[in-house]
Design an enzyme around this catalytic site. Structure first.
Site, PDB file in Angstrom:
ATOM      1  N   LYS A   1     -32.057  22.989  44.432  1.00 40.96           N
ATOM      2  CA  LYS A   1     -31.655  22.014  44.998  1.00 40.96           C
ATOM      3  C   LYS A   1     -32.330  21.703  46.138  1.00 40.96           C
ATOM      4  O   LYS A   1     -31.947  22.153  47.132  1.00 40.96           O
ATOM      5  CB  LYS A   1     -30.380  21.018  44.695  1.00 40.96           C
ATOM      6  CG  LYS A   1     -30.376  19.278  44.831  1.00 40.96           C
ATOM      7  CD  LYS A   1     -28.549  18.602  44.417  1.00 40.96           C
ATOM      8  CE  LYS A   1     -28.735  17.940  44.882  1.00 40.96           C
ATOM      9  NZ  LYS A   1     -27.215  17.026  44.609  1.00 40.96           N
TER      10      LYS A   1
ATOM     11  N   SER B   1     -26.246  13.233  41.285  1.00 41.07           N
ATOM     12  CA  SER B   1     -28.191  13.377  42.004  1.00 41.07           C
ATOM     13  C   SER B   1     -28.861  14.191  41.539  1.00 41.07           C
ATOM     14  O   SER B   1     -29.815  14.646  41.403  1.00 41.07           O
ATOM     15  CB  SER B   1     -28.152  13.212  42.877  1.00 41.07           C
ATOM     16  OG  SER B   1     -27.000  14.343  44.231  1.00 41.07           O
TER      17      SER B   1
ATOM     18  N   SER C   1     -21.796  15.291  42.166  1.00 44.84           N
ATOM     19  CA  SER C   1     -23.572  15.548  41.681  1.00 44.84           C
ATOM     20  C   SER C   1     -23.590  17.106  41.248  1.00 44.84           C
ATOM     21  O   SER C   1     -24.728  16.931  40.634  1.00 44.84           O
ATOM     22  CB  SER C   1     -24.133  14.852  42.905  1.00 44.84           C
ATOM     23  OG  SER C   1     -24.473  14.059  43.151  1.00 44.84           O
TER      24      SER C   1
END
Length: 494
Positions: A80, A155, A179
């Site tokens: 990420k 997210s 997330s």
């Protein structure tokens, strides 16, 4: 080569160790897959082809030299884009950090490199991890491989989508209010949030420091546990890191895969009984709970009365901490700088930089947090939210005196269409309704696929006491053994 992308991390690790394939072949297969389908999915913001192949060659050379290697050596991983990676862009999906290249690795990246994992690149996300759909990325949304008109969660939607699209067998996410788990649920993958402090935050660009937790994403529970084992453990570079041994999550996942939950007590949270949830989600969840009972688990209902206040408490605590953390992005030290023409003051340059560099959701949370922390309002808002956090922790403590783990749906609904909730922030925030309490408590939680609703994945969440991450892996693996994994429709045909 295409078949290699369909294998899980544990299978790839065994194949590489046995000499059935090489780390370079595995890396190249996944890079080819990304090149073939990521224009449809947009899971990646940056693909580090040269770095991945160099890391894979190093693994093959170490193996040829007879060096002992771990079970994930040579296995690709997607990271990420909120995690610092030396020499590789880290943007947090924000214009304010566009093009920024860190001079150091986050601790979890260092540990993955030492274990021989091969980093493919950086995945898309909501800007600074603020969002539930990956629509707030400054570089465009990610699309759900199950239905390219729908969101992949957020997210960390890029990390989850890369797994569902078979672009990577493993990924790293971060979980502040859900997330990792929420994207896992809506993409039919496994997302695990370790105990807060169980994985290092050093090198994680901070959103909400008392909540942020890096964790593993995978297509199976065992694969998630194997990655968890690599990245977890005490880190003196992180003051919140827990100086305790990591629970044996891999052994727990293998035990759970046997399908025996005799003696395990599972609690159903009464406050998550289905109000506001889609009927199809609750139906799949109830079927999964029945499956757990058939495996020998004792299922009882428990009450956590303050869970109803978790959402408003979170949306005071997290924005308050983000308001403080994001003050460092000022156009002075690194990243974007706007208006520095020699005529404007420092304050004007800062204002112009932040106006141009931050997106609407980040600005919304900064303003909300700044207001909540302002003189005369601190005790009324932030202080009260922290008191609610204490009450939620007490609810968890009382519940775990009665049961070993708690279960709930991961999300109230399946993946919704792109654009359906961006005009109504509150409806967007409801995506994390069931995941937020665990973050406020600090315990571990994992989402595992438990079925379909309207042809789209549904996730079941397992929550455990702090530093009892092994419990959740055992239950999650047992459920996986009963209901199986999910396979999205082929992207090539769309």
């Amino acid at each position: 080569m295409a078949e290699l992308t369909r294998l899980g991390a544990a299978e790839l690790g065994r194949a590489i160790a046995a000499g059935e394939t090489s780390a370079v072949e595995v890396a190249q297969a996944h890079l080819d897959r990304i090149a073939a389908v990521d224009d449809k999915v947009h899971a990646f913001l940056h693909v580090d082809s040269d770095g991945a192949l160099a890391a894979a060659r190093a693994v093959d050379e170490r193996r040829a030299a007879g060096e002992p290697l771990g079970p994930l050596a040579g296995v690709p991983v997607a990271v990420k884009d909120v995690i610092a990676t030396k020499g590789v862009p880290t943007t947090c999906a924000s214009r304010i950090l566009e093009g920024w290249i860190p001079p150091y690795d986050a601790t979890i990246v260092t540990r993955m490199r030492q274990a021989g994992l091969v980093m493919l690149g950086k995945t898309n996300m909501d800007e600074f991890a603020m969002g539930s759909s990956t629509e707030y990325s400054a570089f465009g949304p990610t699309y759900n491989p199950w239905d390219l008109t729908r969101i992949p969660g957020g997210s960390g939607g890029g990390s989850a989508a890369s797994l569902a699209a078979y672009e990577a067998p493993l990924a790293i996410g971060t979980d502040t209010g859900g997330s990792i788990r929420q994207p896992g649920a809506v993409t039919g993958t496994v997302g695990s949030k370790p105990t807060y402090g169980g994985t290092s935050r050093y090198g994680l660009v901070a959103f909400s420091s008392s909540l942020d937790t890096p964790g593993p994403c995978a297509r199976t529970v065992l694969d998630a546990a194997l990655l968890h084992e690599v990245i977890a453990g005490h880190d003196p570079m992180d003051s919140t890191s827990i100086p305790q041994p990591v629970p044996d999550v891999v052994a727990a996942a293998r035990q759970g895969a046997s399908g025996d939950l005799t003696g395990v007590k599972i609690g159903l949270v009464r406050e998550f009984s289905g109000e506001g949830a889609e009927p199809g989600v609750m139906a799949a969840f109830r079927d999964a709970v029945d499956a757990l009972a058939k495996l020998g688990a004792e299922v009882v209902e428990v009450s956590c009365p303050h869970f109803d206040y978790a959402l408003p408490a979170y949306y005071l605590i997290a924005p308050s901490e983000c308001s403080s953390n994001l003050a460092r992005f000022d156009g002075v030290r690194y990243g974007l700088r706007v208006g520095d023409d020699g005529k404007r003051s420092l304050e004007e340059v800062m204002s112009l930089t932040r106006e141009a560099g931050f997106g609407p959701e980040v600005k919304r949370r900064i303003m909300l947090g700044t207001y909540a922390l302002s003189s005369g309002y601190y005790d009324a808002y932030y202080g009260q939210a922290q008191k609610v956090r204490t009450l939620i922790t007490r609810d968890f403590t009382a519940a775990f005196e009665q049961v070993d783990v708690l279960v709930s749906p991961t999300t109230p609904f399946v993946a919704f269409p792109l654009g359906a909730r961006t005009a109504d922030p509150y409806q967007m925030y409801l995506a994390d309704l069931y995941t937020i309490p665990t973050n406020l408590y600090g315990g571990p939680g994992i989402s595992v696929p438990c079925g379909l609703s309207e042809g789209l994945p549904v996730g079941l969440q397992v929550m455990a006491p702090t530093m009892a991450d092994d419990r959740m892996y055992r239950v999650a693996a047992a459920l996986e053994s009963a209901v199986g994994t999910l396979t999205p429709p082929a992207l090539e045909e769309r």
